[in-house]
Design a protein around this motif. Sequence first.
Motif, PDB file in Angstrom:
ATOM      1  N   ALA A 108      42.638  46.605  46.291  1.00 31.83           N
ATOM      2  CA  ALA A 108      42.817  48.044  46.063  1.00 31.83           C
ATOM      3  C   ALA A 108      41.910  48.871  46.977  1.00 31.83           C
ATOM      4  O   ALA A 108      41.581  50.010  46.659  1.00 31.83           O
ATOM      5  CB  ALA A 108      42.543  48.372  44.603  1.00 31.83           C
ATOM      6  N   ASN A 109      41.540  48.282  48.110  1.00 38.07           N
ATOM      7  CA  ASN A 109      40.689  48.971  49.086  1.00 38.07           C
ATOM      8  C   ASN A 109      39.349  49.364  48.472  1.00 38.07           C
ATOM      9  O   ASN A 109      38.817  50.439  48.727  1.00 38.07           O
ATOM     10  CB  ASN A 109      41.403  50.205  49.648  1.00 38.07           C
ATOM     11  N   LYS A 110      38.832  48.452  47.639  1.00 37.73           N
ATOM     12  CA  LYS A 110      37.526  48.602  46.984  1.00 37.73           C
ATOM     13  C   LYS A 110      37.474  49.808  46.044  1.00 37.73           C
ATOM     14  O   LYS A 110      36.410  50.397  45.837  1.00 37.73           O
ATOM     15  CB  LYS A 110      36.408  48.684  48.028  1.00 37.73           C
ATOM     16  N   ARG A 111      38.640  50.125  45.451  1.00 42.56           N
ATOM     17  CA  ARG A 111      38.713  51.241  44.504  1.00 42.56           C
ATOM     18  C   ARG A 111      39.062  50.696  43.117  1.00 42.56           C
ATOM     19  O   ARG A 111      40.238  50.461  42.807  1.00 42.56           O
ATOM     20  CB  ARG A 111      39.761  52.249  44.941  1.00 42.56           C
ATOM     21  N   PRO A 112      38.076  50.486  42.256  1.00 44.95           N
ATOM     22  CA  PRO A 112      38.380  49.973  40.914  1.00 44.95           C
ATOM     23  C   PRO A 112      39.273  50.909  40.109  1.00 44.95           C
ATOM     24  O   PRO A 112      39.971  50.454  39.197  1.00 44.95           O
ATOM     25  CB  PRO A 112      36.997  49.813  40.267  1.00 44.95           C
ATOM     26  N   ASP A 113      39.252  52.200  40.456  1.00 45.72           N
ATOM     27  CA  ASP A 113      40.095  53.156  39.735  1.00 45.72           C
ATOM     28  C   ASP A 113      41.574  53.004  40.077  1.00 45.72           C
ATOM     29  O   ASP A 113      42.418  53.659  39.466  1.00 45.72           O
ATOM     30  CB  ASP A 113      39.647  54.591  40.034  1.00 45.72           C
ATOM     31  N   ARG A 114      41.902  52.150  41.027  1.00 49.22           N
ATOM     32  CA  ARG A 114      43.291  51.875  41.376  1.00 49.22           C
ATOM     33  C   ARG A 114      43.735  50.486  40.896  1.00 49.22           C
ATOM     34  O   ARG A 114      44.757  49.977  41.333  1.00 49.22           O
ATOM     35  CB  ARG A 114      43.498  51.999  42.884  1.00 49.22           C
ATOM     36  N   VAL A 115      42.952  49.888  40.011  1.00 52.59           N
ATOM     37  CA  VAL A 115      43.293  48.585  39.431  1.00 52.59           C
ATOM     38  C   VAL A 115      43.542  48.770  37.936  1.00 52.59           C
ATOM     39  O   VAL A 115      42.794  49.475  37.259  1.00 52.59           O
ATOM     40  CB  VAL A 115      42.160  47.559  39.652  1.00 52.59           C
ATOM     41  N   VAL A 116      44.582  48.127  37.425  1.00 55.45           N
ATOM     42  CA  VAL A 116      44.853  48.154  35.989  1.00 55.45           C
ATOM     43  C   VAL A 116      45.011  46.715  35.488  1.00 55.45           C
ATOM     44  O   VAL A 116      45.652  45.886  36.136  1.00 55.45           O
ATOM     45  CB  VAL A 116      46.104  48.976  35.635  1.00 55.45           C
ATOM     46  N   VAL A 117      44.405  46.440  34.352  1.00 59.45           N
ATOM     47  CA  VAL A 117      44.524  45.140  33.697  1.00 59.45           C
ATOM     48  C   VAL A 117      45.368  45.311  32.440  1.00 59.45           C
ATOM     49  O   VAL A 117      45.153  46.251  31.664  1.00 59.45           O
ATOM     50  CB  VAL A 117      43.139  44.582  33.315  1.00 59.45           C
ATOM     51  N   LEU A 118      46.345  44.428  32.257  1.00 57.33           N
ATOM     52  CA  LEU A 118      47.122  44.408  31.024  1.00 57.33           C
ATOM     53  C   LEU A 118      46.635  43.266  30.148  1.00 57.33           C
ATOM     54  O   LEU A 118      46.304  42.182  30.651  1.00 57.33           O
ATOM     55  CB  LEU A 118      48.611  44.224  31.314  1.00 57.33           C
ATOM     56  N   SER A 119      46.575  43.502  28.859  1.00 55.88           N
ATOM     57  CA  SER A 119      46.137  42.466  27.927  1.00 55.88           C
ATOM     58  C   SER A 119      47.174  41.344  27.846  1.00 55.88           C
ATOM     59  O   SER A 119      48.338  41.503  28.235  1.00 55.88           O
ATOM     60  CB  SER A 119      45.915  43.073  26.541  1.00 55.88           C
ATOM     61  N   ILE A 120      46.742  40.210  27.330  1.00 58.57           N
ATOM     62  CA  ILE A 120      47.613  39.042  27.189  1.00 58.57           C
ATOM     63  C   ILE A 120      48.521  39.227  25.974  1.00 58.57           C
ATOM     64  O   ILE A 120      48.033  39.463  24.868  1.00 58.57           O
ATOM     65  CB  ILE A 120      46.774  37.761  27.006  1.00 58.57           C
TER      66      ILE A 120
END
Length: 234
Positions: free
Chosen positions: A138-150
């Motif tokens: 994400a080009n070192k942008r954590p604000d552009r990463v999303v995690v979905l729960s299992i």
Amino acid sequence: MLDLANALKTLIFAVTCLCCTQAADTQMTTPPSANAKTFLSLGDSYTIGESVGEADRWSVQLARMLRQKGVDLADPDIIARTGWTTAELQEAIQASGNQKTYDLVSLLIGVNNQYRGQPTDRYRTEFRQLLQTAIRYANKRPDRVVVLSIPDWGQSPYAEGRDRQQIGQQIDAFNAIARDESQQAGVAFIDITPLSRAAAGDASQFANDGLHYSGKQMKQWAGQALPLVDKLLK
């Protein structure tokens, strides 16, 4: 003969209307432009959409929903395979040689760690590494990463005869780690597990194999992610 003629007219009218509806649906979904924002989706069977068509994959549905809202987002590149654990996903990412960066990256992984009985401390270490990989994409942008729960596969028809409560408790333990690590990394965490549990007893929410989820259920996952991702990309 008159009844047959009327039935034929009705059939022709119905087919015509169906074609018009399909055309309208196509027009409503604007295709991405050549300069569209890019999307990488990482995971396992829940990301690759085991037993469903490509258009029903949750991340593909999310991209389509966002385009309907005016966000110019391409369909995702996907690195995912049924059965992968956190370690296997990381190995596949490295083997892919993918050096691109993306405007949006999603991560949904861990059900196979739970299914194989792997320890939670191992999951934490490997999940943390995957988060850092996702952030780099994400080009070192954590604000552009999303995690979905299992999702909780213990509520699926496949789990009949197994200890559904124990499976659910184990899934919760893995998700607690994913949530905690995501928060520490500054990454958004989207909880879709309750949606998967609410699907219990509804065959339309599951694919034909009785274990994986249908496009109908994955549409709910995309819908859960939609408001947050829409905000992130604008």
